[in-house]
Design a protein around this motif. Structure first.
Motif, PDB file in Angstrom:
ATOM      1  N   TYR A  45      -5.040  -3.356   5.249  1.00 11.87           N
ATOM      2  CA  TYR A  45      -4.403  -2.101   4.849  1.00 11.87           C
ATOM      3  C   TYR A  45      -5.399  -0.950   4.806  1.00 11.87           C
ATOM      4  CZ  TYR A  45      -1.174  -5.715   3.354  1.00 11.87           C
ATOM      5  OH  TYR A  45      -0.370  -6.809   3.328  1.00 11.87           O
ATOM      6  N   GLY A  46      -5.219   0.006   5.708  1.00 10.55           N
ATOM      7  CA  GLY A  46      -6.051   1.215   5.678  1.00 10.55           C
ATOM      8  C   GLY A  46      -5.446   2.224   4.730  1.00 10.55           C
ATOM      9  N   ARG A  47      -6.040   3.398   4.651  1.00 13.39           N
ATOM     10  CA  ARG A  47      -5.468   4.436   3.792  1.00 13.39           C
ATOM     11  C   ARG A  47      -6.012   5.797   4.192  1.00 13.39           C
ATOM     12  NH1 ARG A  47      -8.595   3.521  -1.826  1.00 13.39           N
ATOM     13  NH2 ARG A  47      -9.601   1.733  -0.885  1.00 13.39           N
ATOM     14  N   GLU A  48      -5.314   6.831   3.752  1.00  8.70           N
ATOM     15  CA  GLU A  48      -5.780   8.197   3.949  1.00  8.70           C
ATOM     16  C   GLU A  48      -6.697   8.565   2.783  1.00  8.70           C
ATOM     17  OE1 GLU A  48      -5.105  10.421   6.463  1.00  8.70           O
ATOM     18  OE2 GLU A  48      -4.209   8.694   7.467  1.00  8.70           O
ATOM     19  N   LEU A  49      -7.750   9.310   3.094  1.00  5.80           N
ATOM     20  CA  LEU A  49      -8.666   9.725   2.036  1.00  5.80           C
ATOM     21  C   LEU A  49      -9.004  11.187   2.260  1.00  5.80           C
ATOM     22  CD1 LEU A  49     -11.065   6.721   2.271  1.00  5.80           C
ATOM     23  CD2 LEU A  49     -10.110   7.503   0.108  1.00  5.80           C
ATOM     24  N   GLU A 264      -6.959   4.202 -10.446  1.00  4.68           N
ATOM     25  CA  GLU A 264      -5.960   4.111  -9.377  1.00  4.68           C
ATOM     26  C   GLU A 264      -6.442   3.232  -8.224  1.00  4.68           C
ATOM     27  OE1 GLU A 264      -5.018   8.295  -8.769  1.00  4.68           O
ATOM     28  OE2 GLU A 264      -3.641   7.580  -7.182  1.00  4.68           O
ATOM     29  N   GLY A 265      -7.699   3.440  -7.844  1.00  4.70           N
ATOM     30  CA  GLY A 265      -8.275   2.657  -6.752  1.00  4.70           C
ATOM     31  C   GLY A 265      -8.308   1.171  -7.090  1.00  4.70           C
ATOM     32  N   ARG A 268      -4.815  -0.314  -6.926  1.00  2.16           N
ATOM     33  CA  ARG A 268      -4.414  -0.506  -5.531  1.00  2.16           C
ATOM     34  C   ARG A 268      -5.065  -1.769  -4.953  1.00  2.16           C
ATOM     35  NH1 ARG A 268      -3.754   2.693  -0.525  1.00  2.16           N
ATOM     36  NH2 ARG A 268      -5.007   1.532   0.958  1.00  2.16           N
ATOM     37  N   GLN A 272      -3.202  -5.280  -3.620  1.00  2.00           N
ATOM     38  CA  GLN A 272      -3.403  -5.829  -2.270  1.00  2.00           C
ATOM     39  C   GLN A 272      -3.952  -7.256  -2.340  1.00  2.00           C
ATOM     40  OE1 GLN A 272      -5.764  -2.927  -0.140  1.00  2.00           O
ATOM     41  NE2 GLN A 272      -4.013  -1.547   0.066  1.00  2.00           N
ATOM     42  N   SER A 343      -1.755  -8.580   7.528  1.00  2.00           N
ATOM     43  CA  SER A 343      -0.493  -8.132   6.934  1.00  2.00           C
ATOM     44  C   SER A 343       0.590  -9.193   7.160  1.00  2.00           C
ATOM     45  CB  SER A 343      -0.058  -6.817   7.581  1.00  2.00           C
ATOM     46  OG  SER A 343       0.274  -7.074   8.939  1.00  2.00           O
TER      47      SER A 343
END
Ligand SMILES: *Cc1c(COP(=O)(O)O)cnc(C)c1O
Length: 362
Positions: A45-49, A264-265, A268, A272, A343
């Motif tokens: 799982y990637g994410r926007e930063l 929050e991090g 998350r 996962q 995934s």
């Protein structure tokens, strides 16, 4: 001394002890084609930063306080017990460079395990003693102690890559007790988030020669930023801090790491991890129901399989666009491949490809 038989300038001038070295075959060096990457134990799982370039014209802090404080809080240790490095790989290398005198000292490692203990000893021209894991993939305490006379470092890995086993606590304690005052016992916890109850952090209070390596590359899903940690007694950290590069943590890396370590991090990451652990359980059950395969229980985000033919298995997966990791060259792992947990969709596809291969194999 120039080697006149050398085939090129690099070969002539390289340190003689490095001339024949074969570098670590990282997943990215091996390559492979396909869109499902299950070969490097990454988080799928990637994410926007969002990061800010405001401070990029300045050198970074030697050890960015937000990252140190965040990781100290997360790991339950004091800031003085931490060092941030370019991945756990740099931590492994730094331990060898800081504590081992080439030609004098000795590193012990226990294959089948992670490859960099071996490679980093070799790149630093430090002698390496191989003490294989036993048939349960646990360290052989008596053999390690017999080999430990001049060993400065003992590398253990829990959960162990690629077998997925946790290090038995009684064996670790036996080693720590016997090696006190002379050998640093390193426990590589790159995958500990997938089995957090098994962390050996609580033992640090009692054993100042215990060293733990950690990373943001696996459970935290940040392999691309290269951020790892050493957790150890302040006097061990102090020696490492003398040797590490002057500015080892780039500003953007520190920004992203601090965000990953926020409440929050961390939430998350934990979410996962529980998802990946349940996908792993599903994958292990699916494999256990198939013919022609041996599957080991795992405490990491990867599973080791023994198949009738590792190359045929890799090829069958590649046909379906899936890249696995061949482990058959590892000690005691003939015909083995390692599958990273991806995934849900990637795992369905992988089970399907492996089922087709296994039913027609053997
Ligand atoms: C992936 C891995 C590492 C390296 O982690 P980085 O932080 O990405 O350098 C170290 N140890 C083990 C056992 C690993 O599997």
């Amino acid at each position: 001394m120039i080697n006149s038989n050398a085939t090129d300038l690099g070969d002539a001038l390289v340190r003689p002890g490095l001339r024949a070295l074969v570098p670590y075959e990282s997943a990215r060096r091996i390559g492979g084609s396909g869109e499902v990457w299950l070969n490097a134990n990454e988080n799928p799982y990637g994410r926007e930063l969002t990061i800010s370039a405001e401070r990029w014209h300045r050198y970074p802090d030697f050890q960015p306080p937000a990252v140190i404080e965040g990781y100290a809080r997360y790991a339950g240790v004091a800031p003085e017990q931490l060092l941030i490095s370019r991945g756990a790989d740099e931590a492994i290398e730094l331990l060898i460079r800081t504590f081992c005198e080439p030609g004098v000292d000795n590193v012990i490692y226990c294959p089948p395990t992670y490859g960099m203990y071996n490679i980093s000893s070799k790149t630093n021209l430090v002698a390496l003693t191989e003490v294989p894991l036993d048939s349960d993939f646990q360290p052989d305490v008596a053999a390690i102690l017999a080999a430990a006379a001049d060993a400065k470092l003992l590398f253990l890995c829990s959960p162990n890559n690629p077998t997925g086993h946790l290090l038995e606590r009684a064996r670790l304690l036996a080693l720590l007790d016997a090696l006190a005052g002379k050998t640093l016992v390193v426990v590589d916890e790159a995958y500990i988030e997938f089995a957090m109850d098994a962390t050996v952090v609580p033992l640090l209070a009692q054993y100042p020669h215990l060293v733990i390596t950690r990373t943001l590359s696996k459970a935290f899903g940040l392999a691309g930023i290269r951020c790892g940690f050493t957790i150890a007694a302040p006097e061990v950290i102090g020696q490492l801090a003398k040797v590490i590069a002057p500015y080892p943590v780039p500003v953007p890396v520190a920004q992203i790491a601090a965000e990953a370590l926020s409440a929050e991090g961390l939430a998350r990451m934990a979410e996962q991890v529980s998802l990946l652990n349940s996908l792993r359980a599903d994958f292990v059950s699916a494999m256990a129901a198939l013919p022609n395969v041996k599957v080991w229980a795992s405490h990491g985000n990867f599973v080791l399989l023994q198949v009738p033919d590792n190359l045929a298995c890799m090829a069958a997966a590649a046909q379906a666009g899936i890249i696995l990791r061949d482990q058959s060259k590892q000690k005691a792992l003939p015909r083995c491949v390692r599958v990273t947990i991806g995934s849900e969709e990637e795992m369905l596809r992988t089970v399907n490809a492996l089922e087709n291969y296994l039913r027609s194999a053997g």
